[in-house]
Design a protein around this motif. Structure first.
Motif, PDB file in Angstrom:
ATOM      1  N   PHE A  68       0.851  -1.189   0.000  1.00 25.92           N
ATOM      2  CA  PHE A  68       0.000   0.000   0.000  1.00 25.92           C
ATOM      3  C   PHE A  68       0.883   1.234   0.000  1.00 25.92           C
ATOM      4  O   PHE A  68       1.605   1.500   0.952  1.00 25.92           O
ATOM      5  CB  PHE A  68      -0.916   0.016   1.222  1.00 25.92           C
ATOM      6  N   ASN A  69       0.787   2.000  -1.080  1.00 25.81           N
ATOM      7  CA  ASN A  69       1.637   3.175  -1.253  1.00 25.81           C
ATOM      8  C   ASN A  69       0.989   4.387  -0.575  1.00 25.81           C
ATOM      9  O   ASN A  69      -0.088   4.841  -0.983  1.00 25.81           O
ATOM     10  CB  ASN A  69       1.841   3.435  -2.747  1.00 25.81           C
ATOM     11  N   ILE A  70       1.656   4.918   0.449  1.00 27.52           N
ATOM     12  CA  ILE A  70       1.092   6.028   1.213  1.00 27.52           C
ATOM     13  C   ILE A  70       1.044   7.314   0.389  1.00 27.52           C
ATOM     14  O   ILE A  70       0.154   8.150   0.581  1.00 27.52           O
ATOM     15  CB  ILE A  70       1.905   6.245   2.505  1.00 27.52           C
ATOM     16  N   GLU A  71       1.968   7.493  -0.557  1.00 30.05           N
ATOM     17  CA  GLU A  71       2.027   8.756  -1.293  1.00 30.05           C
ATOM     18  C   GLU A  71       0.759   9.038  -2.101  1.00 30.05           C
ATOM     19  O   GLU A  71       0.141  10.108  -1.924  1.00 30.05           O
ATOM     20  CB  GLU A  71       3.266   8.798  -2.194  1.00 30.05           C
ATOM     21  N   PRO A  72       0.302   8.138  -3.000  1.00 27.92           N
ATOM     22  CA  PRO A  72      -0.949   8.443  -3.705  1.00 27.92           C
ATOM     23  C   PRO A  72      -2.153   8.502  -2.772  1.00 27.92           C
ATOM     24  O   PRO A  72      -3.129   9.207  -3.056  1.00 27.92           O
ATOM     25  CB  PRO A  72      -1.078   7.306  -4.725  1.00 27.92           C
ATOM     26  N   PHE A  73      -2.092   7.794  -1.668  1.00 26.23           N
ATOM     27  CA  PHE A  73      -3.155   7.853  -0.663  1.00 26.23           C
ATOM     28  C   PHE A  73      -3.283   9.272  -0.110  1.00 26.23           C
ATOM     29  O   PHE A  73      -4.378   9.843  -0.048  1.00 26.23           O
ATOM     30  CB  PHE A  73      -2.841   6.845   0.443  1.00 26.23           C
ATOM     31  N   ARG A  80      -9.363  15.600  -2.326  1.00 28.02           N
ATOM     32  CA  ARG A  80     -10.762  15.566  -1.884  1.00 28.02           C
ATOM     33  C   ARG A  80     -11.067  16.527  -0.739  1.00 28.02           C
ATOM     34  O   ARG A  80     -12.116  17.145  -0.694  1.00 28.02           O
ATOM     35  CB  ARG A  80     -11.111  14.144  -1.445  1.00 28.02           C
ATOM     36  N   TYR A  81     -10.121  16.602   0.221  1.00 31.65           N
ATOM     37  CA  TYR A  81     -10.421  17.308   1.468  1.00 31.65           C
ATOM     38  C   TYR A  81      -9.455  18.437   1.792  1.00 31.65           C
ATOM     39  O   TYR A  81      -9.540  19.033   2.860  1.00 31.65           O
ATOM     40  CB  TYR A  81     -10.447  16.300   2.632  1.00 31.65           C
ATOM     41  N   GLY A  82      -8.538  18.729   0.904  1.00 34.42           N
ATOM     42  CA  GLY A  82      -7.603  19.799   1.156  1.00 34.42           C
ATOM     43  C   GLY A  82      -6.483  19.371   2.086  1.00 34.42           C
ATOM     44  O   GLY A  82      -6.190  18.180   2.223  1.00 34.42           O
ATOM     45  N   ARG A  83      -5.863  20.343   2.737  1.00 25.44           N
ATOM     46  CA  ARG A  83      -4.684  20.065   3.556  1.00 25.44           C
ATOM     47  C   ARG A  83      -4.999  19.541   4.945  1.00 25.44           C
ATOM     48  O   ARG A  83      -4.093  19.222   5.710  1.00 25.44           O
ATOM     49  CB  ARG A  83      -3.824  21.327   3.653  1.00 25.44           C
ATOM     50  N   ALA A  84      -6.257  19.477   5.304  1.00 26.92           N
ATOM     51  CA  ALA A  84      -6.651  18.923   6.599  1.00 26.92           C
ATOM     52  C   ALA A  84      -8.041  18.319   6.453  1.00 26.92           C
ATOM     53  O   ALA A  84      -8.847  18.783   5.639  1.00 26.92           O
ATOM     54  CB  ALA A  84      -6.640  19.994   7.685  1.00 26.92           C
ATOM     55  N   VAL A  85      -8.288  17.268   7.235  1.00 27.79           N
ATOM     56  CA  VAL A  85      -9.602  16.636   7.240  1.00 27.79           C
ATOM     57  C   VAL A  85     -10.403  17.239   8.386  1.00 27.79           C
ATOM     58  O   VAL A  85     -10.060  17.065   9.561  1.00 27.79           O
ATOM     59  CB  VAL A  85      -9.483  15.109   7.405  1.00 27.79           C
ATOM     60  N   ASP A  86     -11.459  17.998   8.060  1.00 26.66           N
ATOM     61  CA  ASP A  86     -12.284  18.602   9.101  1.00 26.66           C
ATOM     62  C   ASP A  86     -13.088  17.532   9.831  1.00 26.66           C
ATOM     63  O   ASP A  86     -13.294  16.422   9.312  1.00 26.66           O
ATOM     64  CB  ASP A  86     -13.239  19.624   8.483  1.00 26.66           C
ATOM     65  N   CYS A 402       5.991  19.355   5.107  1.00 26.71           N
ATOM     66  CA  CYS A 402       5.790  20.319   4.035  1.00 26.71           C
ATOM     67  C   CYS A 402       4.964  21.502   4.541  1.00 26.71           C
ATOM     68  O   CYS A 402       4.327  21.444   5.590  1.00 26.71           O
ATOM     69  CB  CYS A 402       5.044  19.673   2.857  1.00 26.71           C
ATOM     70  N   ASP A 403       4.974  22.547   3.738  1.00 25.98           N
ATOM     71  CA  ASP A 403       4.131  23.720   3.977  1.00 25.98           C
ATOM     72  C   ASP A 403       3.652  24.217   2.620  1.00 25.98           C
ATOM     73  O   ASP A 403       4.428  24.740   1.829  1.00 25.98           O
ATOM     74  CB  ASP A 403       4.915  24.817   4.703  1.00 25.98           C
ATOM     75  N   GLY A 404       2.367  23.996   2.364  1.00 23.63           N
ATOM     76  CA  GLY A 404       1.820  24.432   1.087  1.00 23.63           C
ATOM     77  C   GLY A 404       2.428  23.745  -0.110  1.00 23.63           C
ATOM     78  O   GLY A 404       2.577  24.362  -1.171  1.00 23.63           O
ATOM     79  N   ASN A 471      10.550  17.006  -5.049  1.00 27.97           N
ATOM     80  CA  ASN A 471      10.173  18.131  -5.911  1.00 27.97           C
ATOM     81  C   ASN A 471       8.678  18.453  -5.897  1.00 27.97           C
ATOM     82  O   ASN A 471       8.277  19.522  -6.362  1.00 27.97           O
ATOM     83  CB  ASN A 471      10.649  17.899  -7.353  1.00 27.97           C
ATOM     84  N   ARG A 472       7.835  17.552  -5.341  1.00 28.82           N
ATOM     85  CA  ARG A 472       6.394  17.832  -5.304  1.00 28.82           C
ATOM     86  C   ARG A 472       5.734  17.054  -4.168  1.00 28.82           C
ATOM     87  O   ARG A 472       4.889  16.190  -4.386  1.00 28.82           O
ATOM     88  CB  ARG A 472       5.757  17.468  -6.649  1.00 28.82           C
ATOM     89  N   PRO A 473       6.106  17.314  -2.924  1.00 30.32           N
ATOM     90  CA  PRO A 473       5.567  16.538  -1.804  1.00 30.32           C
ATOM     91  C   PRO A 473       4.081  16.808  -1.587  1.00 30.32           C
ATOM     92  O   PRO A 473       3.571  17.856  -1.998  1.00 30.32           O
ATOM     93  CB  PRO A 473       6.390  17.032  -0.609  1.00 30.32           C
ATOM     94  N   PRO A 474       3.362  15.877  -0.957  1.00 29.03           N
ATOM     95  CA  PRO A 474       1.938  16.094  -0.684  1.00 29.03           C
ATOM     96  C   PRO A 474       1.727  17.355   0.153  1.00 29.03           C
ATOM     97  O   PRO A 474       2.404  17.570   1.160  1.00 29.03           O
ATOM     98  CB  PRO A 474       1.525  14.841   0.093  1.00 29.03           C
ATOM     99  N   GLY A 475       0.784  18.176  -0.247  1.00 26.48           N
ATOM    100  CA  GLY A 475       0.560  19.440   0.439  1.00 26.48           C
ATOM    101  C   GLY A 475      -0.086  19.310   1.802  1.00 26.48           C
ATOM    102  O   GLY A 475      -0.104  20.270   2.564  1.00 26.48           O
ATOM    103  N   ASN A 476      -0.644  18.128   2.117  1.00 27.34           N
ATOM    104  CA  ASN A 476      -1.311  17.959   3.410  1.00 27.34           C
ATOM    105  C   ASN A 476      -0.400  17.353   4.473  1.00 27.34           C
ATOM    106  O   ASN A 476      -0.856  16.948   5.533  1.00 27.34           O
ATOM    107  CB  ASN A 476      -2.570  17.090   3.264  1.00 27.34           C
ATOM    108  N   LEU A 477       0.911  17.319   4.202  1.00 24.75           N
ATOM    109  CA  LEU A 477       1.848  16.722   5.158  1.00 24.75           C
ATOM    110  C   LEU A 477       2.587  17.846   5.876  1.00 24.75           C
ATOM    111  O   LEU A 477       3.734  18.152   5.586  1.00 24.75           O
ATOM    112  CB  LEU A 477       2.839  15.809   4.423  1.00 24.75           C
TER     113      LEU A 477
END
Length: 501
Positions: A68-73, A80-86, A402-404, A471-477
């Motif tokens: 299970f690849n965490i990156e595409p997850f 779907r939910y942006g940088r945080a899950v409300d 990451c940040d943004g 070069n393109r890390p997930p923005g929600n991390l």
């Protein structure tokens, strides 16, 4: 090491320039999945050798990799939910996460991933994630096939069953029928016999052996220390009870592996030492070091649990004393590996040692780089290649943050907190190349004919372009790793992944 020089027979041209035996670190595992095998450290070395087109490695195409690849997850959650899950989105996010896990499980257990491409050729990268010394000695394609359980579409435990065995069926030879009985070591021995009539005695030019990390790694991936016992440590059926091998048990297994490697016709053999698993950021030290200059924290827990929130009675963790005992055992493992190489050189074999343990120690941010009082006399910071040093910030051994969508920390470890990023694998490849040049292995330009001049350097610009976590890390991390903590709490993600090995 106080050993004599050896004279190497160099008649003929070995047909197989590079062969690697190992576990997830050699296979190219990243972010809890095997998928990017073309950028494993042996594949990077093969590229610099000028034989990338001839270097055979397995492929794991489809749904991001196995198990299970965490990156595409994370990228899916971000889309779907942006940088945080409300709070109000959490039930929907959990459902989506479990649906994605179910889709991956179905692909490998019942879908296209169930079919193993037939091949009569033996892979050059023979590594399989999750494997330890006993697996290298005993597991073949036939054995792996017999251990794959009939899959159950479990709505709760949605992770690929027998993931490592399924991965191994793409690594180990299965045809002709007799080949199904070959282990990692046996498959390498077959390549060693393949001299192709060139007049030389070696079928393999350089053999890399990087085994032993999984004889201690589960202590930090499961945050549980269970020492090996006799009987049981050397049994495929019983060794899963243990997370750390006692040094005497490790040495007993190592001797058998070394005896098998001795029979493989390789001109040069490079053994890698076992890294200190407690440095990997999947286990973060909390509560402050016990005293100035100490190497250890009172407790080690998941990286998204802060010092303020950590509760030793509630949260998963091991103690600093346990971490120190695990490191001490690994030191004894490495003494034994060093002894194996020393003995072989004294017998005239061209064997070498790659100090991957020392390499990780020199890259250790929290243990040494940020605490001068803890540094031993031998410690010097590892000089990052210029292309990595030029990044902002330069990569380090912290958990990726990451940040943004801009990386603010980490960069050497992928999203599982255990395995390197692509540039991290590049550092291992560079150190391996340095040892190979010591052995006078010739590196060629991409045309496969023109010799390269020293120093032979890894093309880190190429690796950076191919490293999406750089070069393109997930923005929600973000720096608190909240999304990973949420995913782990909601789906028990990390325990499921690491216990699937």
């Amino acid at each position: 090491m106080g050993v004599r020089d050896v004279s190497v027979a160099r008649q003929g041209e070995p047909k197989h320039r590079l062969v690697a035996i190992g576990d997830s670190l050699t296979q190219g595992f990243q972010s809890a999945a095997i998928f990017n095998t073309a950028l494993s450290y042996p594949a990077i070395v093969a590229y610099e050798l000028g034989c990338a087109e001839q270097f055979r490695h397995p492929r794991y195409d489809g749904v991001g990799g196995l198990p299970f690849n965490i990156e595409p997850f994370l990228r899916d959650l971000e889309a779907r939910y942006g940088r945080a899950v409300d709070v109000w989105e959490a039930p929907f996010a959990v459902f989506r996460a479990l649906s994605l896990m179910d889709r991956v499980e179905d692909y490998w257990e019942r879908g296209p991933g169930l079919t193993v491409p037939p091949t009569t050729a033996v892979m050059h990268n023979l590594a399989v994630f999750g494997w330890d010394l006993r697996d290298a000695l005993s597991k073949s394609a036939d054995e792996c096939r017999s251990r794959i359980d009939r899959p159950k579409d479990d709505p709760i435990i949605q992770i690929v069953q027998n993931a490592a065995e399924r991965a191994a069926l793409r690594v180990l030879p299965t045809k002709p029928p007799a080949a199904g009985a070959l282990t990692q070591l046996g498959a390498a021995a077959e390549l060693g016999k393949d001299t192709d009539g060139t007049g030389g005695e070696y079928g393999i030019e350089t053999l890399v052996v990087f085994l032993g990390a999984n004889n201690a790694l589960r202590a930090v991936t499961e945050l549980k220390v269970v020492w090996s016992e006799d009987p049981g440590f050397d049994s495929l059926d019983h060794k899963g009870r243990f997370t750390v091998w006692r040094p005497e048990h490790f040495v007993a297994e190592l001797r058998q592996v070394a005896a098998a490697v001795t029979e493989i016709k390789a001109r040069h053999v490079i053994w890698c030492t076992v890294p200190h698993v407690t440095i990997a950021p999947i286990a973060r030290g909390v509560a402050g070091k016990t005293r100035p200059g100490s190497l250890y924290y009172p407790y080690y827990t998941r990286p998204w649990i802060s010092d303020r929130n950590f509760d030793p009675g509630r949260d998963p963790g091991i103690t600093g004393a346990q971490a120190q005992e695990v490191d001490g055992a690994i030191d004894e493992y490495n003494d034994a590996i060093t002894g194996v190489v020393r003995e072989a050189r004294n017998q005239g074999r061209d064997w070498y040692l790659l100090e991957t343990c020392g390499l990780l120690d020199r890259l250790a941010s929290r243990r040494y780089a940020e605490d001068p009082s803890a540094r031993p006399d031998w410690w010097q910071p590892y000089p990052l290649p210029p292309a990595l040093q030029a990044l902002t910030p330069p990569p380090n051994s912290h958990f990726l943050a990451c940040d943004g969508g801009r990386r603010t920390d980490g960069g050497l470890f992928s999203l599982d907190g255990v395995h390197p990023t692509t540039v991290g694998y590049g550092i291992v490849a560079q150190e391996l190349i340095n040892v190979m040049r010591l052995a006078e292995v010739e590196f060629l330009r991409p045309d496969g004919h023109t010799p390269r001049q020293d120093p032979v350097l890894v093309d880190f610009d190429r690796l950076i372009r191919n490293d999406t976590l750089i070069n393109r890390p997930p923005g929600n991390l973000d720096s608190s790793l909240r999304v990973l903590g949420w995913a782990d709490e909601a789906t028990d993600l990390f325990r499921r992944v690491f216990t699937s090995f």
